[in-house]
Design a protein around this motif. Structure first.
Motif, PDB file in Angstrom:
ATOM      1  N   ARG A 111      41.553  39.341  47.295  1.00  0.00           N
ATOM      2  CA  ARG A 111      41.239  39.407  45.864  1.00  0.00           C
ATOM      3  C   ARG A 111      39.733  39.359  45.670  1.00  0.00           C
ATOM      4  NH1 ARG A 111      40.586  35.780  41.479  1.00  0.00           N
ATOM      5  NH2 ARG A 111      40.759  33.979  42.856  1.00  0.00           N
ATOM      6  N   THR A 112      39.251  40.138  44.729  1.00  0.00           N
ATOM      7  CA  THR A 112      37.829  40.076  44.375  1.00  0.00           C
ATOM      8  C   THR A 112      37.668  39.207  43.148  1.00  0.00           C
ATOM      9  OG1 THR A 112      38.073  42.117  43.085  1.00  0.00           O
ATOM     10  CG2 THR A 112      37.247  42.326  45.338  1.00  0.00           C
ATOM     11  N   LYS A 113      36.634  38.403  43.139  1.00  0.00           N
ATOM     12  CA  LYS A 113      36.320  37.565  41.988  1.00  0.00           C
ATOM     13  C   LYS A 113      35.187  38.226  41.222  1.00  0.00           C
ATOM     14  CE  LYS A 113      35.829  32.704  40.784  1.00  0.00           C
ATOM     15  NZ  LYS A 113      35.734  31.324  41.305  1.00  0.00           N
ATOM     16  N   ARG A 114      35.370  38.373  39.913  1.00  0.00           N
ATOM     17  CA  ARG A 114      34.400  39.077  39.082  1.00  0.00           C
ATOM     18  C   ARG A 114      33.805  38.166  38.022  1.00  0.00           C
ATOM     19  NH1 ARG A 114      35.096  44.760  39.656  1.00  0.00           N
ATOM     20  NH2 ARG A 114      36.847  45.262  41.024  1.00  0.00           N
ATOM     21  N   ASP A 115      32.614  38.548  37.541  1.00  0.00           N
ATOM     22  CA  ASP A 115      31.976  37.786  36.470  1.00  0.00           C
ATOM     23  C   ASP A 115      32.386  38.350  35.120  1.00  0.00           C
ATOM     24  OD1 ASP A 115      30.600  40.145  36.171  1.00  0.00           O
ATOM     25  OD2 ASP A 115      28.698  39.379  36.957  1.00  0.00           O
ATOM     26  N   GLU A 126      32.460  37.923  44.573  1.00  0.00           N
ATOM     27  CA  GLU A 126      32.988  37.286  45.787  1.00  0.00           C
ATOM     28  C   GLU A 126      34.228  38.026  46.279  1.00  0.00           C
ATOM     29  OE1 GLU A 126      34.376  32.829  47.362  1.00  0.00           O
ATOM     30  OE2 GLU A 126      33.941  33.182  45.236  1.00  0.00           O
ATOM     31  N   TRP A 127      34.316  38.191  47.602  1.00  0.00           N
ATOM     32  CA  TRP A 127      35.514  38.712  48.243  1.00  0.00           C
ATOM     33  C   TRP A 127      36.281  37.526  48.823  1.00  0.00           C
ATOM     34  CZ3 TRP A 127      31.109  41.450  47.786  1.00  0.00           C
ATOM     35  CH2 TRP A 127      31.198  42.810  47.476  1.00  0.00           C
ATOM     36  N   LYS A 128      37.524  37.346  48.424  1.00  0.00           N
ATOM     37  CA  LYS A 128      38.290  36.190  48.857  1.00  0.00           C
ATOM     38  C   LYS A 128      39.526  36.639  49.629  1.00  0.00           C
ATOM     39  CE  LYS A 128      38.518  32.580  46.218  1.00  0.00           C
ATOM     40  NZ  LYS A 128      38.790  31.627  45.102  1.00  0.00           N
ATOM     41  N   ASP A 137      34.970  24.733  40.472  1.00  0.00           N
ATOM     42  CA  ASP A 137      36.043  25.404  41.188  1.00  0.00           C
ATOM     43  C   ASP A 137      36.301  24.648  42.487  1.00  0.00           C
ATOM     44  OD1 ASP A 137      37.913  27.369  41.896  1.00  0.00           O
ATOM     45  OD2 ASP A 137      36.416  28.447  43.061  1.00  0.00           O
ATOM     46  N   ASP A 187      40.829  25.532  38.971  1.00  0.00           N
ATOM     47  CA  ASP A 187      39.698  25.699  38.053  1.00  0.00           C
ATOM     48  C   ASP A 187      39.631  24.510  37.101  1.00  0.00           C
ATOM     49  OD1 ASP A 187      38.868  28.187  39.049  1.00  0.00           O
ATOM     50  OD2 ASP A 187      40.418  29.211  37.901  1.00  0.00           O
TER      51      ASP A 187
END
Length: 417
Positions: free
Chosen positions: A42-46, A53-55, A104, A192
């Motif tokens: 999953r990619t984390k986006r702003d 971030e690549w998770k 987080d 979160d």
């Protein structure tokens, strides 16, 4: 093209599993079974939709768990903060101009320890070389992602930490914790955390106490939460899902549709539209992702957009066999969102000439009996600080004998909220 980032993320995940002593390598006992595992990426986006971030997450196949062998069915529930709680807290925080930060928890589920009677074996993860012999497996000691009991194990661990630092759990939402003097509010949605205080020194102190117990990433002032953009200015907090709207409009191919001013055409009676019967109608709907597109709207409806809740609840009745008319009605909601994606759900300081109030104000209504099945629609909305914090549009479960009775049923529905 970004395979190097994913591979690096996989190694980071394995390092974290080893640091947390998540497993030990053992021989698989006779008669025991080992669960498979897989990687989830999953990619984390702003708030602007940019990848930050690549998770890579190693997830055990919990669907293969055997009840009363690998887990107990009554020990799988874990609380997360309700959207009503989140919005209410932010609505109360806006007039006070409270400091709002986010944190987080890194690999939160790995803090949950399995009980001594929970013996779970897992096959080696694919794509990773390990010093392991043929026939050996990994015995889990921590609640790895995917286990049915993992969420509850993490929540109970987090709850114990909150008690240690003097926080009280809300009786109305078990994912909300508070301290009255000085005022501190913490709500958590899985891993979160959002923290609210009146003074920056108190914020630093509570962060230090949490950081001494669990590994966290300090996100600073709250800007992005559960796919929602949050903007705070003097005595005002605004919520928006513009990035999410743009993403789902593009995903389901509505980007070239023209904007519309209302999400639902009151002249169209969806309950009078027959299910697809002709071959042309069936072929037209064959590749239309009705359920998926509707599901994407439901997250908007429950999070920040009460203005589409009625339309979404109406469309949700026809997921089994939608027709082209239902699809066009669904498309209309997307067209409405295209024209209103810049709207914000706003909480602000009450003024003398404003209807905004820090005290909850509730509104209830019923549409009479406009449906063919003679069941009315109950609707309510609750406001704090000038913005909606809770809303609902739901078909009544009984057939009212009059519009007055339907109003009383709707009032009961609102009063329970």
């Amino acid at each position: 093209s970004d395979s190097s980032q994913w591979i690096a993320a996989m190694h980071v995940e394995m390092e974290r599993l080893e640091q947390r002593q998540t497993y030990t390598i053992e021989d698989l006992p006779t008669g025991a079974h080992a669960l498979a595992c897989k990687w989830v990426y999953r990619t984390k986006r702003d708030e602007n939709g940019n990848i930050i971030e690549w998770k890579a997450r190693l997830v055990i196949c919990g669907n293969l768990q055997i009840p009363f062998v690998d887990y107990f069915p009554d020990e799988t529930f874990a609380s997360v903060a309700k959207f009503t709680s989140i919005r209410s807290i932010l609505a109360v925080a806006a007039p006070r101009n409270m400091i709002i930060h986010q944190m987080d928890v890194k690999s939160a589920y790995l803090y949950g320890k399995l009980n001594d009677d929970e013996i779970i074996y897992m096959k080696p993860p694919p794509g990773i070389e390990m010093a392991i012999k043929v026939g050996q497996v990994l015995r889990l000691h921590k609640a790895l992602y995917g286990l049915k009991q993992a969420g509850r194990r993490w929540y109970m661990t987090f709850y114990s930490h909150m008690k240690e630092i003097g926080m009280t759990r809300s009786n109305f939402d078990h994912a909300v914790f508070y301290h009255l003097n000085p005022l501190i509010i913490i709500y958590v949605h899985v891993d979160d955390m959002t923290l609210l205080t009146d003074h920056i020194e108190i914020m630093r102190k509570i962060k230090k106490q949490i950081d001494s117990r669990i590994e966290v990433k300090d996100g600073g002032p709250l800007h992005w939460m559960l796919g929602i953009e949050v903007r705070q200015s003097l005595n005002t907090i605004r919520l928006s899902q513009r990035s999410y709207i743009e993403a789902i409009v593009l995903r389901y191919g509505f980007e070239n549709c023209k904007p519309l001013s209302i999400p639902y055409d009151p002249s169209v009676k969806l309950d009078e539209i027959p299910v697809p019967t002709t071959r042309e109608e069936t072929l037209y709907m064959e590749n239309k992702p009705y359920s998926e597109a509707l599901g994407a709207l439901q997250y908007l409806s429950v999070a920040t957009r009460p203005d589409i809740t009625f339309a979404v609840s109406q469309l949700a009745r026809y997921t089994k066999a939608p027709s082209s008319t239902h699809w066009k009605a669904l498309q209309r909601v997307y067209q409405y969102l295209i024209g209103t994606k810049s709207l914000w759900l706003c909480y602000t300081t009450p003024t003398t000439n404003s209807e905004a109030s820090i005290f909850p104000t509730g509104w209830s209504d019923s549409d009479g009996m406009s449906s063919s099945d003679r069941r009315a629609i109950s609707g309510f909305a609750f406001m704090i600080s000038g913005g909606a914090v809770s809303w609902s549009s739901k078909k009544q479960t009984l057939v009212a004998l009059s519009t007055t009775e339907a109003e009383y049923v709707a009032l009961t529905h609102a009063a329970k909220e």
